[in-house]
Design an enzyme around this catalytic site. Structure first.
Site, PDB file in Angstrom:
ATOM      1  CB  THR A  53      28.253  19.769 -37.222  1.00  0.00           C
ATOM      2  OG1 THR A  53      28.759  18.825 -38.196  1.00  0.00           O
ATOM      3  CG2 THR A  53      26.770  19.523 -37.006  1.00  0.00           C
ATOM      4  CG  ASP A  54      32.984  22.416 -35.296  1.00  0.00           C
ATOM      5  OD1 ASP A  54      32.537  23.464 -35.817  1.00  0.00           O
ATOM      6  OD2 ASP A  54      33.290  22.330 -34.092  1.00  0.00           O
ATOM      7  CB  CYS A  55      32.693  16.637 -38.565  1.00  0.00           C
ATOM      8  SG  CYS A  55      31.249  16.210 -37.593  1.00  0.00           S
ATOM      9  CE1 TYR A  56      29.254  14.132 -42.249  1.00  0.00           C
ATOM     10  CE2 TYR A  56      28.888  14.312 -39.876  1.00  0.00           C
ATOM     11  CZ  TYR A  56      29.190  13.545 -40.998  1.00  0.00           C
ATOM     12  OH  TYR A  56      29.436  12.196 -40.864  1.00  0.00           O
TER      13      TYR A  56
END
Length: 399
Positions: A137-140
């Site tokens: 994901t964008d944050c992971y």
């Protein structure tokens, strides 16, 4: 006679009198209940037996770049990763992922090393291989992680066990014609052996049959460290039929337990394996019972002659199996029981010697003043029924 606060004052002053439950039973036989109750402040109980409904919570800490783990294996054993990004739950009875036949050593059993063994290794300070797949994901943004971990290189590592400390259990036999591999171990055909798992008069919950002293928040000995009772355990069934002394005639109450695995010792937390059944965990658990009145001593004076368990025939593969009646723990511990007209060898899964050692070690902690007692913050429910599960529609009307 006394309160838990008063008992703790004596513990902290080094003046508390502490007996193991076996010492208490011997003292009662010698001096009676009333004198024994006046003499002792705390009674320690213990067991060391298989407790497969156990497991560990681990928090790995965030990597750089971060990963949101959605599949993970510890030494080849799958851990559940469907909650926090780097939180895991490793079940004690989780078997390793299957190897290809070409990868197996001659005679190797692919099921032997399971979650309980990984937990034991981590507690012992050993390095464990971790392989993880992430949901990008964008944050992971990280996709994979392959590393070694120890208990010192991760954040939280604690046991959280949904069902421990069965208050009594069953005796397994096999009336059929072929060997059976069960969660009690191999059962020989034609009543060739009998296996039981509860330590009887040593067992914590059989010495407090109505859970009068044990509740949510009770501090205990767990795996060689300090733990706590968190709730009723799964399959908690306090409404089991009982003898006049209030002890159940079969599986009854259970407890959910928690404790910091970083404080534990691998001699009290051991992975084990039942042939053609799967891995599990041998666990040492001890509970202190505060002597607040004579009734505590009266309950703890129960002997193996006063306790019974049902003899269950595993040759019938149904939820409700035939029973050959009840047998006392004194008979079980003698090494031979009578099943109808047949003399059957009996043996325990629980270690009586290590159960005694758990109670003794807990006694020493209290005498040294390093372990005090806690007041429960809530009682364990005593009105739970036992609900079986059936296929949808088999017993439910949709009208």
């Amino acid at each position: 006679m006394r309160t838990i606060a008063e008992i703790n004052d004596k513990i902290e002053a080094g003046k508390a009198v502490v007996w193991t439950v076996e010492e208490l039973k011997a003292k009662v036989a010698d001096m009676g209940i009333t004198k024994a109750a006046k003499a002792v402040d705390v009674i320690t109980t213990g067991t060391f037996e298989p407790m497969e409904s156990s497991g560990a919570i681990l928090n790995l800490g965030h990597t750089d770049p971060p990963i949101k783990i959605r599949q993970c294996w510890l030494d080849g054993v799958a851990a559940y990763s469907g909650f926090g990004a780097v939180d895991l739950y490793l079940g004690a009875s989780q078997a390793p992922d299957r190897k290809q036949p070409s990868e197996l050593m001659e005679g190797e059993d692919i099921q032997m090393q399971g979650g309980g063994h990984v937990i034991e290794d981590l507690i012992a300070g050993k390095a464990v291989h971790l392989r993880a797949l992430g949901q990008m994901t964008d944050c992971y943004p990280r996709a994979t992680l392959d590393t070694m971990i120890t208990k010192e290189t991760i954040n939280q590592f604690y046991l959280f066990n949904p069902r421990n400390l069965y208050q009594n259990f069953i005796v397994g036999v096999n009336g059929g014609d072929h060997l059976l591999y069960t969660y009690l171990g191999p059962l020989q055909p034609r009543l060739g052996n009998a296996i039981y798992s509860n330590p009887g008069a040593l067992s914590p919950l059989l010495n407090d049959p109505n859970l009068r002293l044990i509740g949510v928040g009770t501090r205990i000995f767990l795996g060689g460290g300090v733990g706590y009772v968190t709730w009723e355990g799964t399959q908690h069934f306090p409404l089991q039929k009982r003898l006049p002394n209030d002890t159940p005639i079969g599986p009854a109450a259970t407890l959910a337990l928690i404790g910091d695995a970083k404080q534990m010792e691998s001699r009290w937390v051991r992975g084990c394996y039942f042939k053609q059944y799967g891995p599990s965990l041998m666990l040492g658990v001890g509970i202190p019972l505060p002597v607040i009145d004579d009734e505590v001593v009266r309950r703890c004076a129960v002997t193996d002659e006063d306790l019974v368990a049902p003899i269950i025939d595993f040759s019938i593969p149904r939820r409700v199996r035939p029973t050959f009646g009840l047998v006392s723990y004194a008979q079980l511990k003698s090494g031979t029981i009578q099943v109808e007209s047949t003399k059957v060898r009996s043996a325990p899964l629980a270690s009586m010697a290590l159960a005694r050692q758990v109670a003794l070690e807990l006694k020493q902690w209290i005498e040294l003043g390093t372990f005090t007692l806690t007041e429960p913050v809530a009682s364990i429910a005593c009105d739970r029924t036992f609900v079986p599960q059936d296929a949808w529609g088999s017993q439910i009307s949709l009208d």
